[in-house]
Design a protein around this motif. Structure first.
Motif, short mmCIF file in Angstrom:
data_model
loop_
_atom_site.label_atom_id
_atom_site.label_comp_id
_atom_site.label_asym_id
_atom_site.label_seq_id
_atom_site.Cartn_x
_atom_site.Cartn_y
_atom_site.Cartn_z
N GLY A 98 -28.03 32.98 46.14
CA GLY A 98 -27.30 33.45 44.97
C GLY A 98 -27.76 32.77 43.69
O GLY A 98 -27.87 33.42 42.65
N PHE A 99 -28.06 31.48 43.77
CA PHE A 99 -28.52 30.77 42.58
C PHE A 99 -29.88 31.29 42.12
O PHE A 99 -30.10 31.47 40.91
CB PHE A 99 -28.60 29.27 42.88
CG PHE A 99 -29.10 28.45 41.73
CD1 PHE A 99 -28.23 28.02 40.74
CD2 PHE A 99 -30.44 28.10 41.62
CE1 PHE A 99 -28.68 27.27 39.66
CE2 PHE A 99 -30.90 27.35 40.56
CZ PHE A 99 -30.03 26.94 39.58
N LEU A 100 -30.79 31.53 43.04
CA LEU A 100 -32.11 32.02 42.65
C LEU A 100 -32.02 33.40 42.00
O LEU A 100 -32.76 33.70 41.06
CB LEU A 100 -33.05 32.07 43.85
CG LEU A 100 -33.57 30.74 44.38
CD1 LEU A 100 -34.63 30.98 45.45
CD2 LEU A 100 -34.14 29.87 43.28
N PHE A 101 -31.10 34.25 42.49
CA PHE A 101 -30.94 35.57 41.90
C PHE A 101 -30.33 35.49 40.50
O PHE A 101 -30.83 36.13 39.56
CB PHE A 101 -30.05 36.45 42.78
CG PHE A 101 -30.82 37.30 43.75
CD1 PHE A 101 -31.78 38.20 43.31
CD2 PHE A 101 -30.59 37.20 45.11
CE1 PHE A 101 -32.49 38.97 44.20
CE2 PHE A 101 -31.30 37.97 46.01
CZ PHE A 101 -32.25 38.86 45.55
N LEU A 102 -29.28 34.70 40.36
CA LEU A 102 -28.55 34.68 39.10
C LEU A 102 -29.15 33.73 38.08
O LEU A 102 -28.88 33.85 36.88
CB LEU A 102 -27.09 34.27 39.36
CG LEU A 102 -26.30 35.19 40.28
CD1 LEU A 102 -24.91 34.64 40.52
CD2 LEU A 102 -26.24 36.59 39.71
N GLY A 103 -29.97 32.80 38.50
CA GLY A 103 -30.54 31.82 37.60
C GLY A 103 -32.00 32.09 37.27
O GLY A 103 -32.31 32.83 36.32
N PRO A 104 -32.93 31.50 38.00
CA PRO A 104 -34.35 31.61 37.64
C PRO A 104 -34.92 33.02 37.69
O PRO A 104 -35.86 33.32 36.95
CB PRO A 104 -35.04 30.70 38.68
CG PRO A 104 -34.06 30.52 39.77
CD PRO A 104 -32.71 30.62 39.16
N THR A 105 -34.37 33.90 38.54
CA THR A 105 -34.90 35.27 38.57
C THR A 105 -34.59 36.01 37.27
O THR A 105 -35.48 36.63 36.67
CB THR A 105 -34.31 36.03 39.77
OG1 THR A 105 -34.70 35.39 40.99
CG2 THR A 105 -34.81 37.47 39.79
N ILE A 232 -40.30 43.98 45.19
CA ILE A 232 -41.10 42.80 45.54
C ILE A 232 -40.34 41.52 45.20
O ILE A 232 -40.32 40.56 45.99
CB ILE A 232 -42.45 42.85 44.80
CG1 ILE A 232 -43.30 44.00 45.34
CG2 ILE A 232 -43.20 41.53 44.95
CD1 ILE A 232 -44.59 44.23 44.57
N VAL A 233 -39.71 41.49 44.03
CA VAL A 233 -38.97 40.30 43.61
C VAL A 233 -37.81 40.02 44.57
O VAL A 233 -37.57 38.86 44.94
CB VAL A 233 -38.47 40.48 42.16
CG1 VAL A 233 -37.47 39.38 41.80
CG2 VAL A 233 -39.65 40.45 41.20
N VAL A 234 -37.08 41.05 44.96
CA VAL A 234 -35.95 40.86 45.87
C VAL A 234 -36.43 40.28 47.20
O VAL A 234 -35.84 39.33 47.74
CB VAL A 234 -35.20 42.20 46.09
CG1 VAL A 234 -34.22 42.08 47.25
CG2 VAL A 234 -34.46 42.59 44.83
N VAL A 235 -37.50 40.85 47.74
CA VAL A 235 -38.03 40.35 49.01
C VAL A 235 -38.48 38.90 48.87
O VAL A 235 -38.21 38.06 49.74
CB VAL A 235 -39.19 41.25 49.49
CG1 VAL A 235 -39.87 40.64 50.71
CG2 VAL A 235 -38.67 42.65 49.82
N ILE A 236 -39.16 38.58 47.78
CA ILE A 236 -39.64 37.21 47.57
C ILE A 236 -38.47 36.23 47.46
O ILE A 236 -38.49 35.15 48.08
CB ILE A 236 -40.52 37.15 46.30
CG1 ILE A 236 -41.86 37.84 46.56
CG2 ILE A 236 -40.75 35.69 45.88
CD1 ILE A 236 -42.74 37.92 45.33
N VAL A 237 -37.45 36.60 46.70
CA VAL A 237 -36.31 35.70 46.52
C VAL A 237 -35.58 35.46 47.84
O VAL A 237 -35.21 34.32 48.17
CB VAL A 237 -35.35 36.26 45.46
CG1 VAL A 237 -34.06 35.45 45.40
CG2 VAL A 237 -36.02 36.26 44.09
#
Length: 308
Positions: A98-105, A232-237
């Motif tokens: 959740g942090f990677l999605f809402l923050g750095p992504t 691609i971004v979703v899969v990577i995260v």
């Protein structure tokens, strides 16, 4: 035979020239297919299948394969019931996701949109934001240890505090997340920047003619066009969140509030316990969780594509 009968007779078929490739080209094609297939089978599928098989046994890694004791699903039952670090590790992995999605992504996407406007020194900013990506997560952990050090760390010196950022279980997870965000932001920025460069300029021009603002143009025109990039971004995260390991292993080997599934696998496989069957069961669980997230997202994307 009359002229009419002659017209009805089909012309003789001409023999088509042979289209077989020369032997050198065939050898190149075979090599291009065989070599990657060999590495995928030997380095990906074989270890994955072997992990699934070992997850149903008890083995310390010493001795022949005949010494494996097959115990069925006992490893999975022990993980869910009598292995205390497992459920905190699942919780921490979900927080990581959740942090990677809402923050750095989101930050990486914002930086890509800003740098795509051909501003001054954009190349310098791109290099500066992408530079942490070149570093490994292990090296990132060492760098941030200098920042988070309790006695000589830069953060405590600037803030005048005495916080043990990596030792206090109430804050060390968030400290590790900030460190991994420092590296993850530049990676996502580069992916979205490449996607923005591929968007047809005529789409933006048409939206500008219709009087759409830049924000409305991005969310209603540009962002939907970048659907493959978003996938691609979703899969990577998801993959990066589930297999997170290097950073917490450098900090404290994934203990004292930094339990992650990847660290638990390492503790049981290469640690002092050397429980290959138990560690393989944890690895299979991690693989299944990753597959569920990715499968659900791909199913939604492909369903939307069919409905168009």
């Amino acid at each position: 035979m009359t002229s009419t009968d002659t017209d009805l007779v089909p012309p003789p078929r001409r023999s088509r020239p042979s289209r077989r490739l020369p032997w050198r080209d065939r050898a190149v094609v075979i090599a291009m297919v065989a070599v990657p297939s060999f590495f995928v089978l030997s380095l990906v599928w074989f270890p994955a299948v072997l992990s699934v098989i070992l997850s149903f046994g008890a083995w310390n890694g010493i001795g022949d394969v005949d010494t494996i004791q097959w115990i069925g699903t006992q490893n999975y039952q022990d993980i869910a019931t009598i292995y205390p670090p497992f459920w905190p590790a699942v919780k921490h992995n979900l927080i990581w996701l959740g942090f990677l999605f809402l923050g750095p992504t989101l930050l990486g996407m914002f930086l890509a949109v800003v740098l795509d406007r051909n501003m001054r020194f954009s190349r310098f900013y791109q290099t500066a934001f992408y530079l942490p990506v070149v570093l490994s997560l292990a090296l990132t952990g060492f760098i941030w240890q200098l920042m988070y050090s309790r006695d000589q760390g830069l953060i405590n010196q600037v803030l005048g505090t005495d916080v043990d950022w990596y030792g206090d279980p109430s804050v060390n997870l968030w400290a590790a997340l900030v460190a991994t965000a420092w590296r993850h932001t530049g990676y996502i920025m580069l992916i979205y920047l490449a996607g923005l460069k591929g968007v047809d300029a005529s789409l933006r021009e048409a939206a500008a003619v219709d009087g759409a603002s830049e924000t409305k143009t991005f969310f209603q025109v540009v962002f939907p066009v970048m659907r493959p990039i978003n996938m691609i971004v979703v899969v990577i995260v998801v993959i990066e969140s589930i297999r997170a390991f290097d950073l917490v292993w450098v900090i404290n080997r994934g203990t004292n509030g930094l339990e992650l599934i990847g660290a638990l696998v390492a503790q049981n496989v290469v640690g002092e316990a050397s429980r290959y069957g138990f560690g393989s069961a944890l690895a299979v669980i991690m693989m299944v969780i990753s597959s569920v997230f990715i499968t659900l997202y791909l199913r939604v994307v492909f369903r939307q594509e069919r409905e168009r």
